[in-house]
Write a protein that holds these residues in place. Structure first.
Motif, PDB file in Angstrom:
ATOM      1  N   VAL A   1      -1.422   3.734   1.324  1.00  0.00           N
ATOM      2  CA  VAL A   1      -2.615   3.877   0.480  1.00  0.00           C
ATOM      3  C   VAL A   1      -3.809   4.266   1.359  1.00  0.00           C
ATOM      4  CG1 VAL A   1      -4.309   2.586  -0.894  1.00  0.00           C
ATOM      5  CG2 VAL A   1      -1.865   2.362  -1.388  1.00  0.00           C
ATOM      6  N   ILE A   2      -3.933   3.551   2.483  1.00  0.00           N
ATOM      7  CA  ILE A   2      -5.029   3.838   3.416  1.00  0.00           C
ATOM      8  C   ILE A   2      -4.894   5.262   3.958  1.00  0.00           C
ATOM      9  CG2 ILE A   2      -6.077   3.163   5.608  1.00  0.00           C
ATOM     10  CD1 ILE A   2      -6.273   0.779   4.012  1.00  0.00           C
TER      11      ILE A   2
ATOM     12  N   SER B   1      -7.636   8.148   3.551  1.00  0.00           N
ATOM     13  CA  SER B   1      -8.217   8.797   4.741  1.00  0.00           C
ATOM     14  C   SER B   1      -7.938  10.286   4.715  1.00  0.00           C
ATOM     15  CB  SER B   1      -7.644   8.192   6.024  1.00  0.00           C
ATOM     16  OG  SER B   1      -7.883   6.813   6.057  1.00  0.00           O
ATOM     17  N   GLY B   2      -6.713  10.636   4.387  1.00  0.00           N
ATOM     18  CA  GLY B   2      -6.314  12.036   4.341  1.00  0.00           C
ATOM     19  C   GLY B   2      -7.148  12.838   3.353  1.00  0.00           C
ATOM     20  N   LYS B   3      -7.572  12.188   2.278  1.00  0.00           N
ATOM     21  CA  LYS B   3      -8.390  12.881   1.283  1.00  0.00           C
ATOM     22  C   LYS B   3      -9.869  12.810   1.623  1.00  0.00           C
ATOM     23  CE  LYS B   3      -5.201  12.756  -2.512  1.00  0.00           C
ATOM     24  NZ  LYS B   3      -4.525  11.959  -3.538  1.00  0.00           N
ATOM     25  N   GLY B   4     -10.165  12.265   2.798  1.00  0.00           N
ATOM     26  CA  GLY B   4     -11.547  12.200   3.254  1.00  0.00           C
ATOM     27  C   GLY B   4     -12.374  11.166   2.510  1.00  0.00           C
TER      28      GLY B   4
ATOM     29  N   LEU C   1     -22.619   1.576  -1.693  1.00  0.00           N
ATOM     30  CA  LEU C   1     -21.889   0.312  -1.562  1.00  0.00           C
ATOM     31  C   LEU C   1     -20.470   0.580  -1.080  1.00  0.00           C
ATOM     32  CD1 LEU C   1     -22.476  -2.008  -4.639  1.00  0.00           C
ATOM     33  CD2 LEU C   1     -23.002  -2.470  -2.239  1.00  0.00           C
ATOM     34  N   PRO C   2     -20.015  -0.193  -0.080  1.00  0.00           N
ATOM     35  CA  PRO C   2     -18.657   0.014   0.408  1.00  0.00           C
ATOM     36  C   PRO C   2     -17.628  -0.810  -0.351  1.00  0.00           C
ATOM     37  CG  PRO C   2     -19.776  -1.570   1.814  1.00  0.00           C
ATOM     38  CD  PRO C   2     -20.736  -1.224   0.698  1.00  0.00           C
ATOM     39  N   LEU C   3     -16.446  -0.256  -0.470  1.00  0.00           N
ATOM     40  CA  LEU C   3     -15.280  -1.022  -0.879  1.00  0.00           C
ATOM     41  C   LEU C   3     -14.443  -1.095   0.401  1.00  0.00           C
ATOM     42  CD1 LEU C   3     -14.077  -2.210  -3.536  1.00  0.00           C
ATOM     43  CD2 LEU C   3     -12.827  -0.079  -3.788  1.00  0.00           C
ATOM     44  N   ILE C   4     -14.322  -2.288   0.950  1.00  0.00           N
ATOM     45  CA  ILE C   4     -13.652  -2.414   2.254  1.00  0.00           C
ATOM     46  C   ILE C   4     -12.140  -2.336   2.077  1.00  0.00           C
ATOM     47  CG2 ILE C   4     -13.307  -3.909   4.271  1.00  0.00           C
ATOM     48  CD1 ILE C   4     -16.099  -5.055   3.703  1.00  0.00           C
ATOM     49  N   VAL C   5     -11.532  -1.328   2.680  1.00  0.00           N
ATOM     50  CA  VAL C   5     -10.082  -1.193   2.527  1.00  0.00           C
ATOM     51  C   VAL C   5      -9.317  -1.720   3.740  1.00  0.00           C
ATOM     52  CG1 VAL C   5     -10.186   0.674   0.826  1.00  0.00           C
ATOM     53  CG2 VAL C   5     -10.131   1.233   3.251  1.00  0.00           C
TER      54      VAL C   5
ATOM     55  N   THR D   1      -8.081  -3.574  -1.322  1.00  0.00           N
ATOM     56  CA  THR D   1      -6.972  -2.704  -0.915  1.00  0.00           C
ATOM     57  C   THR D   1      -5.768  -2.919  -1.825  1.00  0.00           C
ATOM     58  OG1 THR D   1      -7.700  -3.402   1.280  1.00  0.00           O
ATOM     59  CG2 THR D   1      -5.932  -1.784   1.175  1.00  0.00           C
ATOM     60  N   THR D   2      -5.495  -4.205  -2.091  1.00  0.00           N
ATOM     61  CA  THR D   2      -4.365  -4.535  -2.948  1.00  0.00           C
ATOM     62  C   THR D   2      -4.555  -3.949  -4.343  1.00  0.00           C
ATOM     63  OG1 THR D   2      -4.221  -6.592  -1.737  1.00  0.00           O
ATOM     64  CG2 THR D   2      -2.998  -6.462  -3.789  1.00  0.00           C
ATOM     65  N   ASP D   3      -5.772  -4.051  -4.854  1.00  0.00           N
ATOM     66  CA  ASP D   3      -6.003  -3.516  -6.189  1.00  0.00           C
ATOM     67  C   ASP D   3      -5.887  -1.987  -6.218  1.00  0.00           C
ATOM     68  OD1 ASP D   3      -6.179  -5.052  -8.510  1.00  0.00           O
ATOM     69  OD2 ASP D   3      -8.025  -5.997  -7.826  1.00  0.00           O
ATOM     70  N   LEU D   4      -6.269  -1.338  -5.126  1.00  0.00           N
ATOM     71  CA  LEU D   4      -6.088   0.119  -5.071  1.00  0.00           C
ATOM     72  C   LEU D   4      -4.608   0.473  -5.081  1.00  0.00           C
ATOM     73  CD1 LEU D   4      -8.889   1.070  -2.531  1.00  0.00           C
ATOM     74  CD2 LEU D   4      -8.730   1.794  -4.928  1.00  0.00           C
TER      75      LEU D   4
END
Ligand code: ARG
Length: 577
Positions: free
Chosen positions: A270-271, A275-278, A302-306, A317-320
């Protein structure tokens, strides 16, 4: 569609377009029940204002273009421009017969059945479920049942909190207690005590805190003995949750558990994809996504910390991963999250990220079914006197005990076994209905006396209305004349019939809005229409055999709809009370 409102709406819209042109195609015909006819359409008022014409003139033009042959027997213009509509008796009788047929009760399968993931309950392992989890469980279950009844493919997902840093301390505490003793404590639901003790040691004993931190590292590193302990911890607490679900009459099973840990293997990918999609970038040592449109103080994004600074993954991250899995692997088109309103921003950011990543694209959509808090009589958060989360099994015990008193008072003739069964149904039903019947987004006050009352919009009132109809048949020793034709002479009979025909449309409305209180409100109105009918129209002592059969058929259909409606809310409808 059984509800005459649909047919009338369609005809009125066509008439409006015919009279005033296509640009008025979206006009709401504004149909209401009427005291002077079956329905009235109020569209001429708003339309008159828009067209700068007297509403009566507008109403006349609509009526001139209106084709309701076979549906209405009378169309009249009244007052300032109401269009009064009286249904054709044969039409009504036919629609009712259709509704009763095959026990479908007017529930039409969705034209386009969808795969819907309903994420609900989501308690945390080794921690008592709080009232928010109770609300999620009750509301989510009703929504899942209604969607299923309409022919959708529902995938229940119980997003159990079974991973993360607290498990280090929980495992160490488990070892301190002795594995078996700990397991026992957890499986009987002594979750509050367990969690609190672990927490107290973690806060007060630096050596324990250090051990706990090391344990988290081993857990995340896949150390097998640690994983075995973790599994046991999770298994014992899910056993307790399952017991609560059974008592609550909730359809969630073991197969529906897909906890946070389930997504662990997917997280690196997922990460990588983000990242690959920028979409993900480093910020203060953590990897974050910044979905558009979310800003904090001073307009900063606002950040969503992955990925956290320490390399660990958290709740976002889990929810993503869960969104991606549900869309890609489970093939869901509709994602429904029954989660408290406090998590609105979290979910909105997860959905936005999923859109930016291209996972969530129309026709697929995600909806947050938010709800408010449960308050005590003091209007503060509903808690025990000592400030703990209310233990659910205690709550249900009390519900059944209180219901037992009420049921015995109401009907002292019930034998002990029947009274117990009814008390269980009433107690649990009352708790559930109190939750479901209020607009979910609002807070509500938990009030035993009100939820257990036999008057008002309550479970006991509706359950009793149902049982009373069943008793009509029992006392008279007659079978339900299922499928018998109906003849609607009296206004109260007509009103009841019109109410019965709405059921299918109400369920569609619940499926669209994900608001179960609409079904509660409907059942309450239906029971009210029945009471009026029963007061005004003799059933067993009707003037003719034909009328008697017709009225018995109305009674039967009412009982069927009440039982089905309660069933879709997850509430039992005993035959006698
Ligand atoms: N375990 C979470 C909590 O107690 C609720 C999970 C809700 N579902 C989700 N996909 N985030 O707050």
């Amino acid at each position: 569609m059984a509800d005459p409102v649909h047919a009338l709406s369609r005809a009125l819209k066509a008439a409006i377009v015919a009279a005033f042109g296509d640009e008025h195609a979206a006009t709401d015909p504004s149909l209401r029940r009427s005291n002077h006819a079956d329905y009235q359409a109020n569209a001429a008022m708003a339309l008159g204002k828009r067209l700068g014409k007297p509403p009566r003139e507008v109403a006349a033009a609509i009526v001139a273009a209106l084709d309701v042959s076979g549906i209405c027997r009378k169309v009249e213009i009244a007052g300032p421009g109401f269009v009064n509509l009286t249904l054709d008796d044969a039409y009504l009788a036919r629609e009712l017969a259709d509704t009763a047929q095959g026990g479908r009760l007017g529930i039409a399968p969705a034209a386009r059945p969808e795969t819907v993931v309903v994420d609900y309950s989501g308690p945390n392992a080794a921690k008592e479920m709080h009232v928010g989890h109770l609300r999620s469980t009750i509301i989510g279950d009703a929504i899942a049942r209604v969607l299923e009844a309409l022919g959708h493919r529902v995938i229940r997902q119980n997003h159990l909190g079974d991973w993360g840093t607290p498990f280090g301390m929980l495992i160490e505490h488990m070892l301190d207690l002795g594995e078996d003793a700990a397991a026992k404590e957890l499986s009987v639901g002594d979750l509050n005590a367990f969690y609190k003790q672990a927490r107290a040691k973690f806060d007060g004993d630096p050596a324990f805190a250090e051990r706990s931190r090391l344990r988290v590292v081993r857990l995340q590193g896949g150390d097998e003995p640690t994983l075995a302990l973790w599994r046991r911890l999770v298994r014992e607490s899910t056993r307790y949750f399952e017991a609560v679900y059974r008592r609550l009459g909730v359809t969630l099973t073991e197969a529906d558990f897909a906890g946070e840990s389930f997504y662990n293997p997917m997280l690196p990918d997922v990460i990588a994809e983000l990242s690959g999609k920028g979409l993900a970038r480093e910020s203060e040592g953590a990897l974050c996504v910044f979905p558009a449109g979310f800003t904090g103080k001073g307009d900063e994004p606002l950040p969503l910390i992955v990925r956290k600074q320490d390399g660990g993954y958290g709740y976002p991250t889990t929810d993503l991963a869960a969104v991606r899995h549900r869309l890609r692997t489970l093939g869901a088109e509709r994602l429904v999250y029954v989660v408290g309103a406090t998590q609105s921003q979290h979910l909105a950011m997860v959905f936005a990220t999923a859109r930016e990543a291209g996972w969530l694209a129309p026709p697929a959509r995600a909806e947050h079914v938010a709800f408010g808090s449960v308050l005590g009589a003091d209007k503060k958060m509903f808690k025990t006197r000592s400030g703990d989360s209310v233990k659910l099994s205690d709550l249900l015990d009390e519900a059944v005990e209180r219901a037992s008193k009420v049921v015995r008072e109401k009907n002292p003739e019930l034998d002990a076994a029947a009274a117990d069964a009814v008390a269980r149904a009433v107690g649990v039903g009352a708790v559930k209905y109190a939750d479901l019947s209020s607009d979910r987004i609002k807070d509500y006050v938990f009030d035993w006396d009100r939820m257990l009352a036999f008057e008002g919009n309550t479970a006991p009132y509706l359950m009793y209305a149902h049982a009373r109809i069943r008793s009509i048949f029992r006392k008279a020793g007659v079978a339900s004349p299922r499928g018998a034709g109906v003849a609607l002479g009296e206004p109260a009979e007509r009103a009841l019939a019109l109410e019965l025909l709405r059921f299918g449309a109400v369920l569609e409305d619940v499926a669209a809005t994900l608001e179960p209180h609409r079904l509660c409100g409907y059942l309450f109105e239906l029971a009210g229409s029945f009471t009026t009918f029963y007061e005004r129209c003799p059933v067993l002592r009707a003037d003719s055999e034909e009328v008697r059969r017709s009225r018995l058929a109305l009674c039967d259909l009412t009982a069927e709809v009440l039982a089905k409606g309660l069933g879709l809310l997850g509430i039992e409808a005993p035959e006698r009370m």
